[in-house]
Design an enzyme around this catalytic site. Structure first.
Site, short mmCIF file in Angstrom:
data_model
loop_
_atom_site.label_atom_id
_atom_site.label_comp_id
_atom_site.label_asym_id
_atom_site.label_seq_id
_atom_site.Cartn_x
_atom_site.Cartn_y
_atom_site.Cartn_z
N GLY A 14 12.84 15.61 4.83
CA GLY A 14 12.23 14.86 5.92
C GLY A 14 12.91 13.53 6.16
N GLY A 18 12.25 7.68 9.96
CA GLY A 18 11.20 7.08 9.15
C GLY A 18 11.61 6.72 7.73
CB ILE A 19 9.58 6.74 4.59
CG1 ILE A 19 8.50 5.76 5.02
CG2 ILE A 19 9.86 6.60 3.09
CD1 ILE A 19 7.13 6.04 4.43
CE1 TYR A 154 -0.14 11.89 4.42
CE2 TYR A 154 -1.81 10.25 3.87
CZ TYR A 154 -0.47 10.61 3.99
OH TYR A 154 0.51 9.72 3.65
#
Length: 263
Positions: A14, A18-19, A154
């Site tokens: 991923g 982003g991160i 989540y």
């Protein structure tokens, strides 16, 4: 501080934004070769080219895969080379009332947020143990400790991620392989930014006003603002380095003081 990462190779799930991308950039900036990943092949390729321009001199490549699709995961596991560092960053999140979270939603969140790391560690950790060195870092969340009422699925998946990381660490006894997790706090990643913008539009306020209102509801935050992706990435990069050799089986907090426990 020299993090001694030159010559190491890292795979970050991923990481087209982003991160994950911030982590890839931080690792590359310390001399590590990096393999990016994301669902969209075009976005992965764009991220690869951007990082190559930003950090010349290290090898940057990409392996697209959607962790919610079994065939993609199987193909990825066949293509991914032996690496020194595995960063399990890929994840889904959403705000959703508990009564509206379906069984399919629960399965999807565990498929992507938990089983992604399980499958990658199962593929890559034996090689680390055989070679005598390796790092696995799970990008978890303070939501795995203090479960949010508005995204229980989540938070629960992030709790499970912490358990997987802690259990894997127990398999490394006597080896120079470590497995740790990072407990990130509210971070202004691309996904969060999209959510904030949508909420701001729905309430006819500015994005900055919406950000301040959200952080204002978090009474325990000592930082008083959203964390930036690079701030999480810096902690991940340190844990992925040889200089963090004595940290193993830990959940390191980068939560801006949101959690109120001493440990």
């Amino acid at each position: 501080m020299d993090l001694q990462l030159t010559g190491k190779t890292a795979f970050i799930s991923g990481s087209s934004q982003g991160i994950g991308y911030a982590t890839a950039r931080a690792l590359a900036g310390e001399g590590a070769d990096v393999i990016l990943n994301g669902r969209d092949p075009a976005k992965v390729e764009d991220a690869v080219e951007t990082l190559r321009r930003a950090v010349p001199g290290v090898a940057v490549s990409g392996l697209p895969a959607d962790f919610s699709v079994a065939e993609d995961v199987e193909r990825l596991c066949e293509q991914i080379p032996a690496v020194d560092i595995l960063v399990n960053n890929v994840g889904l999140f959403e705000l959703k009332p508990f009564e509206l979270i379906s069984d399919d939603d629960w399965r999807l969140y565990f498929e992507v947020n938990v089983l992604s790391g399980v499958r990658l560690a199962r593929r890559l950790m034996p090689g680390m143990l055989d070679r005598g060195w390796g790092r696995i870092v799970f990008v978890s969340s303070e939501s795995g400790v203090d479960i949010p009422a508005n995204m229980i699925h989540y938070g629960t998946s992030k709790t499970a991620m912490l358990s997987v990381g802690n259990g894997l660490a127990k398999l490394t006894r006597g080896a120079a392989v470590t497995v740790n997790s990072v407990l990130g706090g509210p971070t202004y990643s691309d996904g969060v930014a999209r959510t904030v913008k949508a909420l701001a539009g729905a309430r006819s306020v500015t994005e900055d006003e919406m950000k301040a209102a959200i952080i204002g509801t978090n009474a325990t935050s000592l930082l008083g603002r959203f964390i930036e992706p690079f701030e999480i990435a810096n902690a991940v990069t340190f844990l992925a380095s040889p200089v963090a050799s004595a940290i193993n089986g830990s959940a390191v907090r980068v939560d801006g003081g949101a959690l109120t426990t001493v440990l």
